[in-house]
Design a protein around this motif. Structure first.
Motif, mmCIF file in Angstrom:
data_model
loop_
_atom_site.group_PDB
_atom_site.id
_atom_site.type_symbol
_atom_site.label_atom_id
_atom_site.label_comp_id
_atom_site.label_asym_id
_atom_site.label_seq_id
_atom_site.Cartn_x
_atom_site.Cartn_y
_atom_site.Cartn_z
ATOM 1 N N ALA A 116 -19.202 -38.730 -13.109
ATOM 2 C CA ALA A 116 -18.630 -37.878 -14.164
ATOM 3 C C ALA A 116 -18.450 -38.661 -15.461
ATOM 4 N N ILE A 117 -18.041 -39.900 -15.356
ATOM 5 C CA ILE A 117 -17.891 -40.739 -16.552
ATOM 6 C C ILE A 117 -19.246 -40.960 -17.212
ATOM 7 N N THR A 129 -26.269 -33.913 -17.314
ATOM 8 C CA THR A 129 -26.510 -33.535 -15.925
ATOM 9 C C THR A 129 -27.436 -34.526 -15.237
ATOM 10 N N THR A 130 -28.509 -34.886 -15.901
ATOM 11 C CA THR A 130 -29.473 -35.823 -15.320
ATOM 12 C C THR A 130 -28.836 -37.181 -15.061
ATOM 13 N N LEU A 131 -28.136 -37.691 -16.035
ATOM 14 C CA LEU A 131 -27.521 -39.008 -15.886
ATOM 15 C C LEU A 131 -26.445 -38.992 -14.797
ATOM 16 N N GLY A 132 -25.607 -37.969 -14.789
ATOM 17 C CA GLY A 132 -24.556 -37.873 -13.778
ATOM 18 C C GLY A 132 -25.111 -37.743 -12.376
ATOM 19 N N LEU A 133 -26.116 -36.898 -12.204
ATOM 20 C CA LEU A 133 -26.703 -36.712 -10.871
ATOM 21 C C LEU A 133 -27.455 -37.946 -10.397
ATOM 22 N N SER A 165 -16.155 -40.600 -3.001
ATOM 23 C CA SER A 165 -15.318 -40.008 -4.041
ATOM 24 C C SER A 165 -15.332 -40.857 -5.306
ATOM 25 N N LEU A 166 -15.341 -42.163 -5.127
ATOM 26 C CA LEU A 166 -15.402 -43.058 -6.273
ATOM 27 C C LEU A 166 -16.686 -42.841 -7.068
ATOM 28 N N PHE A 167 -17.794 -42.654 -6.372
ATOM 29 C CA PHE A 167 -19.050 -42.428 -7.070
ATOM 30 C C PHE A 167 -19.080 -41.081 -7.785
#
Length: 67
Positions: free
Chosen positions: A12-13, A31-35, A5-7
């Motif tokens: 998202a940040i 999207t790329t960076l978050g995923l 959950s922390l990840f």
């Protein structure tokens, strides 16, 4: 479960940061960076759990007096 959950929150940040600083393709960059952050985080947690499980099984196998 808390680490996973922390990840999600960290991803998202980082997605928001990718969106703000991208010049072109803001949604794709976010999207790329978050995923990527999410995948690396979850993979590291799963690897740690796997190592812990393997070490636990090895310790139980070594302490089993029946063999």
């Amino acid at each position: 479960m808390a680490a996973l959950s922390l990840f999600v929150v960290v991803a998202a940040i980082w997605a928001a940061i990718g969106y703000v600083y991208a010049d072109d393709g803001k949604a794709a960059s976010a999207t790329t960076l978050g995923l990527c952050v999410l995948a690396v985080g979850w993979l590291s947690v799963l690897i740690a759990v796997t190592i812990k499980f393997v070490r636990l099984r090895a310790r139980r196998r070594d302490s089993d007096p029946g063999d």
